[in-house]
Scaffold this motif. Structure first.
Motif, short mmCIF file in Angstrom:
data_model
loop_
_atom_site.label_atom_id
_atom_site.label_comp_id
_atom_site.label_asym_id
_atom_site.label_seq_id
_atom_site.Cartn_x
_atom_site.Cartn_y
_atom_site.Cartn_z
N GLY A 288 0.81 -1.21 0.00
CA GLY A 288 0.00 0.00 0.00
C GLY A 288 0.84 1.26 0.00
N MET A 289 1.94 1.26 0.74
CA MET A 289 2.81 2.44 0.78
C MET A 289 3.47 2.71 -0.56
SD MET A 289 4.68 2.07 4.51
CE MET A 289 3.73 2.07 6.03
N LEU A 290 3.73 1.66 -1.33
CA LEU A 290 4.35 1.85 -2.64
C LEU A 290 3.42 2.57 -3.61
CD1 LEU A 290 6.20 -1.55 -3.23
CD2 LEU A 290 7.17 0.63 -2.48
N GLN A 291 2.11 2.56 -3.34
CA GLN A 291 1.16 3.25 -4.23
C GLN A 291 1.08 4.74 -3.97
OE1 GLN A 291 -0.15 1.31 -6.62
NE2 GLN A 291 1.05 -0.31 -5.65
N ILE A 292 1.68 5.21 -2.89
CA ILE A 292 1.65 6.64 -2.57
C ILE A 292 2.69 7.36 -3.43
CG2 ILE A 292 1.94 8.35 -0.74
CD1 ILE A 292 1.18 6.21 1.27
N PRO A 293 2.31 8.39 -4.18
CA PRO A 293 3.28 9.09 -5.04
C PRO A 293 4.45 9.68 -4.26
CG PRO A 293 1.02 9.73 -5.56
CD PRO A 293 0.95 8.94 -4.30
N GLY A 294 5.65 9.49 -4.79
CA GLY A 294 6.83 10.02 -4.13
C GLY A 294 6.90 11.53 -4.14
N GLU A 295 6.17 12.17 -5.08
CA GLU A 295 6.19 13.63 -5.15
C GLU A 295 5.65 14.27 -3.88
OE1 GLU A 295 4.86 11.65 -7.33
OE2 GLU A 295 5.98 11.89 -9.21
N LEU A 296 4.72 13.59 -3.23
CA LEU A 296 4.16 14.14 -2.00
C LEU A 296 5.23 14.23 -0.92
CD1 LEU A 296 0.75 12.23 -1.90
CD2 LEU A 296 1.18 14.56 -2.69
N TYR A 297 6.06 13.20 -0.82
CA TYR A 297 7.13 13.22 0.17
C TYR A 297 8.20 14.25 -0.19
CZ TYR A 297 5.12 8.83 1.86
OH TYR A 297 4.27 7.88 2.36
N GLU A 298 8.48 14.39 -1.48
CA GLU A 298 9.47 15.37 -1.91
C GLU A 298 9.00 16.78 -1.58
OE1 GLU A 298 10.18 14.72 -6.01
OE2 GLU A 298 11.03 12.71 -5.74
N SER A 299 7.73 17.06 -1.84
CA SER A 299 7.20 18.40 -1.54
C SER A 299 7.22 18.67 -0.04
CB SER A 299 5.77 18.53 -2.07
OG SER A 299 5.73 18.33 -3.47
N ALA A 300 6.82 17.67 0.74
CA ALA A 300 6.83 17.85 2.19
C ALA A 300 8.24 18.02 2.72
CB ALA A 300 6.16 16.65 2.86
N SER A 301 9.20 17.30 2.12
CA SER A 301 10.59 17.43 2.55
C SER A 301 11.14 18.83 2.25
CB SER A 301 11.45 16.36 1.87
OG SER A 301 12.80 16.48 2.26
N ILE A 302 10.74 19.37 1.10
CA ILE A 302 11.18 20.72 0.74
C ILE A 302 10.61 21.74 1.73
CG2 ILE A 302 10.97 22.53 -1.01
CD1 ILE A 302 11.07 20.31 -3.11
N ASP A 303 9.39 21.48 2.21
CA ASP A 303 8.75 22.38 3.18
C ASP A 303 9.30 22.21 4.59
OD1 ASP A 303 7.21 23.45 1.19
OD2 ASP A 303 5.49 22.14 1.57
N GLY A 304 10.21 21.26 4.75
CA GLY A 304 10.86 21.09 6.05
C GLY A 304 10.26 20.02 6.93
N ALA A 305 9.36 19.19 6.41
CA ALA A 305 8.76 18.14 7.22
C ALA A 305 9.73 16.99 7.43
CB ALA A 305 7.48 17.62 6.56
N GLY A 306 9.76 16.45 8.63
CA GLY A 306 10.62 15.32 8.94
C GLY A 306 9.93 13.99 8.65
#
Length: 311
Positions: free
Chosen positions: A196-214
């Protein structure tokens, strides 16, 4: 003055031809033939046993003589049976322990696999305990946790601690059975969550990482919400499977000590094949089906399993 009459053509798709109708009927017949084995299997192995079980629950059948119709007497006895309610309480406690630990550890393992490794070897190793028959697992852990010869107690004694009769203690028996089932099923649950986690788009994590989310914030704000449909499926399957615990109990504790591990399925088995009260056992089984149906419906509604936050 001459007039020319022309035939107006019907728009495409408005009037199906006979050829299209015959083709559709042929496809329907082919689909029916492919589905027929599944329908036969469902009727033979589900519908008929269900109807037979309902009839038996209305009788006093003891497996030795012809059944006599007693109406709803068995259900009235179930309501007033303290052993049945105690078995349900023990089962609920077992499900609570198993499900809580299993889902938590499986989420952690799935997140680690997504972030660190996608090795096929790791996934295969996680699946191995789930592939081993539960009777074999029960026998292995019965030996490992034995008070005199068990490997676990040997380690505890070597460390200066006191040995434990894990399956013989009323306070530790149910928790020990839960540990056995958690060990056996966590890997399979982790693989479902990993898929299920593999179906989550990686772009969401990249955007959150750019915003400073851990990592922790992304897990709770992105992973868990988008994983809800898979998590709902896992929880429903795990709850049903945990309520059906029988083989591990039969191999290790046999419902003891002092009814500490006598879960609902084992109590039904005892009434049916030890006390030869098949009618009463069938009534308890149907009551358990109703309980599981209610729990499943409640979980599906609370977790909103039919919807996803992933647009």
């Amino acid at each position: 003055m001459s007039m020319t009459l022309t035939r107006r053509k019907s728009p495409a798709g408005k009037r199906p031809t006979r050829t299209a109708g015959r083709a559709r009927a042929k496809e329907n017949r082919a689909a029916g033939l492919f589905l027929l084995p599944a329908f036969i299997g469902f009727a033979v192995f589900y519908l008929y046993p269900t109807g037979r079980g309902i009839w038996i629950s209305l009788t006093d059948w003891n497996l030795l003589a012809d059944p006599n119709y007693v109406g709803t007497d068995n259900y009235a006895e179930v309501v007033e049976d303290p052993l049945f309610w105690n078995a349900l309480k023990v089962t609920a406690y077992f499900v609570f322990i198993t499900l809580g630990v299993q889902i938590g550890v499986a989420l952690l393992l799935a997140a680690i696999m997504v972030r660190l490794t996608g090795s096929v070897v790791v996934r295969a190793l996680l699946l191995v305990p789930w592939l081993v028959p539960n009777v074999t697992i029960g026998l292995i852990w019965l030996w490992m946790l034995d008070a005199n010869l068990g490997f676990v107690n040997h380690l505890i004694g070597s460390a200066g601690g006191e040995t434990h009769g894990f399956f013989a203690s009323p306070d530790e028996a149910l928790a020990s059975v839960s540990v056995v089932n958690i060990w056996a099923g966590t890997g399979y649950v982790a693989l479902l969550l990993y898929a299920g986690m593999l179906q989550i788009p990686g772009e969401l994590y990249e955007s959150a990482s750019i915003d400073g989310a851990g990592e922790i914030r992304m897990f709770f704000k992105i992973t868990l919400p988008l994983l809800r449909p898979i998590l709902a499926l896992v929880m429903v399957v795990s709850v049903i499977g945990s309520f059906q615990i029988f083989d591990t109990i039969a191999v290790t504790t046999k419902g003891g000590p002092v009814d500490a591990t006598r879960v609902a399925y084992y109590y039904i088995y005892q009434e049916a094949f030890t006390h030869f009260r098949m009618g009463y056992a069938a009534a308890m089984a149907l009551c358990l089906v109703v309980v599981l149906g209610g729990l499943t419906y409640l979980q599906m509604r609370l977790l909103r399993a039919s919807s996803s936050d992933l647009a």
